[in-house]
Design a protein around this motif. Structure first.
Motif, PDB file in Angstrom:
ATOM      1  N   TYR A   1      16.057  44.151  31.479  1.00 37.17           N
ATOM      2  CA  TYR A   1      16.115  43.849  32.906  1.00 37.17           C
ATOM      3  C   TYR A   1      15.214  44.784  33.704  1.00 37.17           C
ATOM      4  O   TYR A   1      14.995  45.927  33.328  1.00 37.17           O
ATOM      5  N   VAL A   2      14.765  44.266  34.851  1.00 35.68           N
ATOM      6  CA  VAL A   2      14.001  45.089  35.785  1.00 35.68           C
ATOM      7  C   VAL A   2      14.950  45.497  36.909  1.00 35.68           C
ATOM      8  O   VAL A   2      15.728  44.681  37.398  1.00 35.68           O
ATOM      9  N   HIS A   3      14.912  46.766  37.292  1.00 39.71           N
ATOM     10  CA  HIS A   3      15.782  47.254  38.361  1.00 39.71           C
ATOM     11  C   HIS A   3      14.907  47.865  39.456  1.00 39.71           C
ATOM     12  O   HIS A   3      14.093  48.742  39.185  1.00 39.71           O
TER      13      HIS A   3
ATOM     14  N   LYS B   1      21.042  46.762  25.827  1.00 43.10           N
ATOM     15  CA  LYS B   1      20.710  46.454  27.213  1.00 43.10           C
ATOM     16  C   LYS B   1      19.746  47.545  27.643  1.00 43.10           C
ATOM     17  O   LYS B   1      20.109  48.713  27.661  1.00 43.10           O
TER      18      LYS B   1
ATOM     19  N   GLU C   1       9.242  40.457  35.574  1.00 48.27           N
ATOM     20  CA  GLU C   1      10.362  39.551  35.301  1.00 48.27           C
ATOM     21  C   GLU C   1       9.869  38.236  34.708  1.00 48.27           C
ATOM     22  O   GLU C   1      10.477  37.694  33.781  1.00 48.27           O
TER      23      GLU C   1
ATOM     24  N   TYR D   1      16.666  48.853  30.523  1.00 49.28           N
ATOM     25  CA  TYR D   1      16.270  48.635  31.915  1.00 49.28           C
ATOM     26  C   TYR D   1      14.909  49.249  32.200  1.00 49.28           C
ATOM     27  O   TYR D   1      14.574  50.314  31.683  1.00 49.28           O
TER      28      TYR D   1
END
Ligand SMILES: Cc1cc2nc3c(=O)[nH]c(=O)nc-3n(C[C@H](O)[C@H](O)[C@H](O)COP(=O)(O)O)c2cc1C
Ligand code: FES
Lengths: 443, 167
Positions: free
Chosen positions: A176-178, A133, A150, A135
């Motif tokens: 994922y983009v945070h 995972k 995204e 980020y």
């Protein structure tokens, strides 16, 4: 060797020359997955996941000599080899896309124009590090770029470069983009991890380092956007080929975001070792000082690095031409040198008031201090107040030395290096432009 | 928004919230706090009231204080209502080299308010913010999600005119 660079001109980017590593093919509109892949995009994922072990990838990055492009210039391969692989805990890769250092706007363009290069770099790097995972922590103001990223990540999923069992290799990962929410300090890697955990961006006490206790208490690597986007080229062409670009221990290419009083502000990919004078005056790069004025000073690596007057930015104190490299910009130490930092190159012409500019930065650092450590929380406030007083003609002679004294009392006495970063611009401005500060006393 | 209206995300937003929470490992749903506060601020009138923060705390199963301490730390979260359009002009060094201060005074004069204030008709709030990674196209300001770059007095006139027309 001439490398590609890219000039911002209003909303209509003007492109001048051809190609190399980070901005390769930018002229061909490689924003979309199809165009990107057509021009060799994602080849490094195929190469690494099909034919290389994670350790092979780390070895190539070590050989490349790549150093972190976020500002601290720590060797990336070495950082990766410190990651604790024996703890049995999950490991994480986090991309630092917080880009908030004044004068720095390179990561933003890389993500906006070529999002897939960062995504490709993150897949290969996650494979090397064993992160399932990963980020991308992006500053909240860049919301529209987060949306583009995204969308690009979805394309990568659709084409089988992300998700379960990528390319049949058995390696699976999610990306994922945070979104951050406006805080310069969240660029500091442990503040960033706190923020990613949903907390205030207060930097952590080190040790333990993120390599053993990072995100969610697990071993973590944090790397800058530009560092990660350099990895695909290194994997495709080999670390040795990368190490031959550049000069000495400053290998490869670097994105420089140039701004201030120059004719061609923009983001340039330069080969390390380019003479500062050429970068500043050649029409291929900054194109000289605006409106025919004379150069006064440059802050070469983002607002946190020491400012240098004209004589010392073009040549070192020993008289050698100053080059765009980690070593050359540091030559002379804090007395007469500066740093390459994040590559935010801020140019000031003869009309610039150094005192006003220094006060402005002191206001910035005071506003952005997270407030955990007293020397920084109080010190940045004092610096701003004293500079404000000087600027408004109410300063006393001893105020100038007081400024330097305060920066000394912050330096090295705080949890993170924000305290140093807040003091260096001020101490260096006083060192090189003391007369300008004194001129304000008589008013 | 009037406080009698019950605070609840629209179903579309709620499913977005669920999707965001799933990005983080089990037990670490607090990680979703910043992204969810962004959604909440957008949906509930452009600022985070105590009621909204309590609602977010409930969704993420954390204490309200954990939300307050975060909401007060980050500059993008607003704790009070703002004007319909928030003009956030960059006031950091590189932008000032390129004339940001003149842009700020022009806007203050044009709108008849000082930095930090809102026009009496509730249309514009004017704020000074720190470097937005746009120093090569300085001076600049952010309006909502949009960056307005290479500002000039004429461009400011144009932006204000368009925003007034749009509302
Ligand atoms: C106050 C402060 C702000 C920082 N801001 C950033 C930033 O905006 N982007 C970044 O990549 N690194 C930033 N850094 C450096 C990070 O702490 C970290 O060294 C970097 O992300 C590591 O990546 P790299 O090795 O690839 O450069 C900052 C450091 C400090 C002390
Ligand atoms: S200083 Fe204004 S965007 Fe960087």
């Amino acid at each position: 060797m001439r490398l590609q660079f890219y000039v911002l001109s209003d909303y209509n980017p003007k492109l001048i020359m051809t190609t190399h590593i980070l901005l390769k093919d930018i002229e061909n509109d490689i924003f979309s997955f199809q165009e990107y892949q057509l021009r060799g995009g994602y080849a490094s994922v195929e190469k690494a996941l099909r034919g290389m072990s994670p350790d092979d990838v780390i070895e190539e990055v070590k050989k490349s000599g790549l150093r972190g492009r976020g500002g601290a210039s720590f060797p990336t391969g070495m950082k990766w080899s410190f990651l604790d692989r024996k703890s049995g805990k999950p490991r994480y890769l986090v991309c630092n896309a917080d880009e908030s250092e004044p004068g720095t706007f390179k990561d933003r363009y890389l993500m906006e124009m070529i999002p897939h290069r960062l995504i490709e770099g993150m897949i290969v790097s996650s494979y090397a590090l064993g992160s399932h995972k990963s980020y991308i922590y992006i500053r909240g103001e860049l919301m529209w770029i987060a949306k583009k990223l995204e969308a690009a990540i979805q394309e990568a999923y659709q084409h089988g470069y992300l998700g379960e069992n990528i390319l049949g290799s058995g390696f699976s990962m999610d990306l994922y983009v945070h979104l951050g929410a406006g805080a310069y300090i969240c660029g500091e890697e442990t503040a960033l991890l706190e923020s990613l955990e949903g907390k205030r961006g207060n930097p952590r006490l080190k040790p333990p380092f993120s390599a053993t206790v990072g995100l969610y208490g697990c071993p973590t690597v944090v790397n800058n956007v530009e560092s990660l986007a350099s990895v695909p080229w290194i994997v495709n062409n080999g670390g040795e080929a990368y190490s031959k670009i550049g000069i000495g221990r400053s290998t490869g290419t670097k994105l420089i975001s140039a701004c201030g009083h120059i004719n061609n502000p923009g983001v340039y990919e330069i080969e390390m070792g380019l003479p500062v004078e050429e970068f500043l005056y050649s029409s291929d790069y900054c194109g000289g000082i605006k409106d025919g004025k004379a150069l006064k000073a440059v802050i070469p690596g983002g607002s946190s690095v020491p400012i240098l007057p004209k004589e010392l930015i073009l040549r070192t104190a020993a008289g050698a031409p100053r080059l765009m490299s980690y070593e050359s910009l540091m030559e002379g130490g804090f007395e007469t040198g500066s740093m390459l930092g994040s590559g935010g190159f801020i140019v000031m012409d003869e009309s610039t008031c150094i005192v006003r500019n220094t006060w402005n930065f002191s206001r910035f650092y005071h506003h952005e201090s997270c407030g955990q450590c007293s020397p920084c929380r109080e010190g940045t406030g004092w610096l701003e107040k004293v500079l404000h007083r000087l600027l408004h003609g109410q300063g006393k002679q001893k105020d100038i030395d007081l400024l330097v004294d305060i920066t000394k009392k912050m330096e090295g006495k705080t949890i993170c290096s924000f305290g140093d970063a807040a003091g260096w611009p001020i101490a260096s401005a006083v060192r090189h432009f003391r007369r300008e500060f004194e001129a304000f006393l008589t008013k | 928004m009037p406080s009698e209206v019950s605070i609840e995300f629209k179903p579309e937003t709620m499913s977005k919230v669920t999707e965001i929470i799933a990005r983080y490992p089990d037990g670490f749903q607090k990680s979703a706090l910043l992204p969810v506060l962004h959604l909440a601020q957008k949906e509930f009138g452009g600022y985070l009231s105590t009621e909204v923060m309590d609602y977010v705390a409930k969704i993420l199963n954390i204490q309200p204080i954990e939300v307050y301490e975060v909401a007060t730390f980050y500059t993008m979260f607003r704790l009070k209502p703002t004007g319909k359009y928030v003009l956030e002009i960059c006031q950091t060094g590189p932008c000032c080299l390129m004339g940001a201060e003149a842009m700020m005074s022009y806007l203050e004069e044009k709108l008849g308010i000082k930095l930090g204030e809102t026009t009496p008709d509730g249309m514009f709030t004017l704020l000074g913010v720190e470097c937005l990674a746009s120093c090569g196209t300085a001076p600049m300001m952010q309006v909502g999600e949009t960056y307005c770059e290479n500002l000039s007095l004429e461009r400011l006139d144009e932006i204000i005119r368009r925003l007034k027309k749009a509302s």
